[in-house]
Design an enzyme around this catalytic site. Sequence first.
Site, PDB file in Angstrom:
ATOM      1  N   ASP A  34      35.886  45.176  74.641  1.00 12.07           N
ATOM      2  CA  ASP A  34      37.038  45.326  75.520  1.00 12.07           C
ATOM      3  C   ASP A  34      38.370  45.222  74.765  1.00 12.07           C
ATOM      4  O   ASP A  34      38.541  44.356  73.894  1.00 12.07           O
ATOM      5  CB  ASP A  34      36.959  44.194  76.555  1.00 12.07           C
ATOM      6  CG  ASP A  34      38.075  44.195  77.560  1.00 12.07           C
ATOM      7  OD1 ASP A  34      38.011  45.002  78.495  1.00 12.07           O
ATOM      8  OD2 ASP A  34      39.019  43.383  77.414  1.00 12.07           O
TER       9      ASP A  34
ATOM     10  N   GLU B 261      36.713  50.024  73.392  1.00 11.35           N
ATOM     11  CA  GLU B 261      37.679  50.508  74.378  1.00 11.35           C
ATOM     12  C   GLU B 261      39.076  50.342  73.812  1.00 11.35           C
ATOM     13  O   GLU B 261      39.498  49.222  73.485  1.00 11.35           O
ATOM     14  CB  GLU B 261      37.593  49.695  75.681  1.00 11.35           C
ATOM     15  CG  GLU B 261      38.544  50.222  76.733  1.00 11.35           C
ATOM     16  CD  GLU B 261      39.300  49.159  77.523  1.00 11.35           C
ATOM     17  OE1 GLU B 261      39.710  49.450  78.651  1.00 11.35           O
ATOM     18  OE2 GLU B 261      39.527  48.048  76.998  1.00 11.35           O
TER      19      GLU B 261
END
Length: 671
Positions: free
Chosen positions: A293, A363
Amino acid sequence: MSLRKASGGSMELGECTMNPGYQDAEAADRGEKNQDLAEEYTQIKPYAGMPKEVLLLYSSQARYRVPREILFWLIVACTLALVALTVTVIALSPRCLSWWQASPVYQVYPRSFRDSDGDGVGDLKGIQEQLHHFEYLNIKSVWISPFYRSPMKDFGYDVEDFRDIDPVFGTMHDFEELLAEMHNKGLKLIMDFIPNHTSDRHRWFNLSRTGDPHYKDYYVWTDCNATAPKPNNWVSIFGNSSWTYDDLRGQCYLHQFLKEQPDLNFRNPHVRQEIIDIIHFWLGKGVDGFRMDAVKHILEAAHLRDEPQVDPKRPPEDVTTEWDLYHDYTTSQLGLHDMLREWRAEMDIYSREPGRYRLMVTESYDYHEVEKTMMYYGTPQVKESDFPFNFYLMDLPQNQSGMRVKHLVHLWMGNMPKGQWPNWVVGNHDRSRIASSAGQLYVRVINMLLLTLPGTPTTYYGEEIGMENINVTDSQIQDPAGKYNSSASRDPQRSPMQWSDDLNAGFNTKSNITWLPVHPDYSSVNVEVQKKEPGSVLAQYRFLSTLRQSELPLHRGWFCYVHADANVFSYLREQEGLGRAFLMVLNFGKESAITDLSSIRELPDQLKVLMSTNQVNSGTVLQKSHIPTEVGEGLLIQYSTHTRFNPTHPDQCYVSMKACYLSFVDILYKC
Ligand code: GLC
Ligand code: MG
């Protein structure tokens, strides 16, 4: 060896009865008899248990020696040939596709997938109950958004304990059962991993606030003024300053997201080690990969200087959103990729178990700074992410046309390092659902694009049935980003999965609560209904996902542009050595179109539509000079060819791992 002459002319050796024609071996030593004896021996017939001398005598005869030598050399030659063949086959074989390349990745947002216990929030048991859905869709890889213990300020992206499951989702036992069941079914589980920050309720943060000597530098702290806590102009992704003053410690801490999500200090080696230990913890449990993330935020410049304003004339107090600054000091800092590569290496230790490759996906929204995104692929020498998420197709609704889609596809294909594997995302828990932003009319053609481009498609839950955003009133807002700015709320795309037209769309059948409202269209847009309709969004998704897996040109063949205009984007997929290829003609525009591909001489004149998103057109035969498509219609055309397009149009074609098909032995080889 001593031999006795036995009575009756026969000889004995121990218990063996010898050939009567055999003479004492010592006699052979007597020079004068040698010749006679040799002649005599040749008269002897071979017999079981004969002594060495006799054996040697026979074995040196040409009729025994020659076949023996022939056999010997034959065996040597065959062994060498087999070794050479094995080495050649290994050297000539292209790499098999790994599990994460062979299937789409399906994203489950666990709060919204299936609620097994009736509290209105989805959970791990709920996911387990629905595993058959992935099998039905021919999906092997499932990414589950965070289910760590969390105060849920950012719905799990604020982690209180990286080694525990939040009770709202279940227990560690539920997780282990889910993982075991997924593995039994041949499914892979990808976890979300959130290295940039923790929850402010994490034990480390509490110890850091109190100045515990070991933990005091676990987060990014700096001196600041309690009344105006802004050591610099840095802003949070959710808006306003990214610094918050902490009374207890009397300093400010950095948070690139919510103030309840303090950023970890990765310049501290203990923090780096903690993260590696957590990676080991989950890999040891058997998870198949991580979606990392918000990676670009992991490091910040130590000097803490102001970031340059996009509009230098703007009063600094009006600089409050991420769009107002160039993030020169808070994103993509030097050292970031070294760290990711280090994590990759840790994951590779577990990848060595046979058949257990561990996937790493990163990401990072770098928008059109595409070279920054591509860095996450690593280098030919040092591996990093298997792929960084490709978010470009999410921009498709901004200006829908064939040329625009080609441009977005080319942003990736034209910039991806050679030999790497592409991927495509059209929706996730942070962005509007594509069915709402592009319009229901385009859902099928977008799924067709996603599943026929080269590389791994990612499907956000519900996209396979064309789920749309819900309307959320201000009083219903759950998302912290929405509380700051209602138009930025991510609730609309997080509504409960629509399984059936039962109570709560089958999401929670035990009570009448759902953490976000169910979309009112659920009675017609749901899995159960669409399973029964041959031309439904779901049926088409399933057909394409199965075709993608079974057809070499679609899952690992060449990808070549053939045409793009205001409406249509057309490309083909072909595989060297295979006579079967696919032509895609997809209408993303505002008007119906007739596409003329007569200049593509590699295409046969007549083309048969294997599948149209408009079911009535499946099976029609078209002239290549006249290919009609309606708005939002996609055609998948299968054709036979002996002349491939890619050799003569290298600048229009891409392939990740070149391989050729050898039809008579049904294998692929490097070519
Ligand atoms: C990622 C997640 C998003 C979350 C943020 C902070 O961008 O996708 O949902 O809010 O990171 O963790
Ligand atoms: Mg529940």
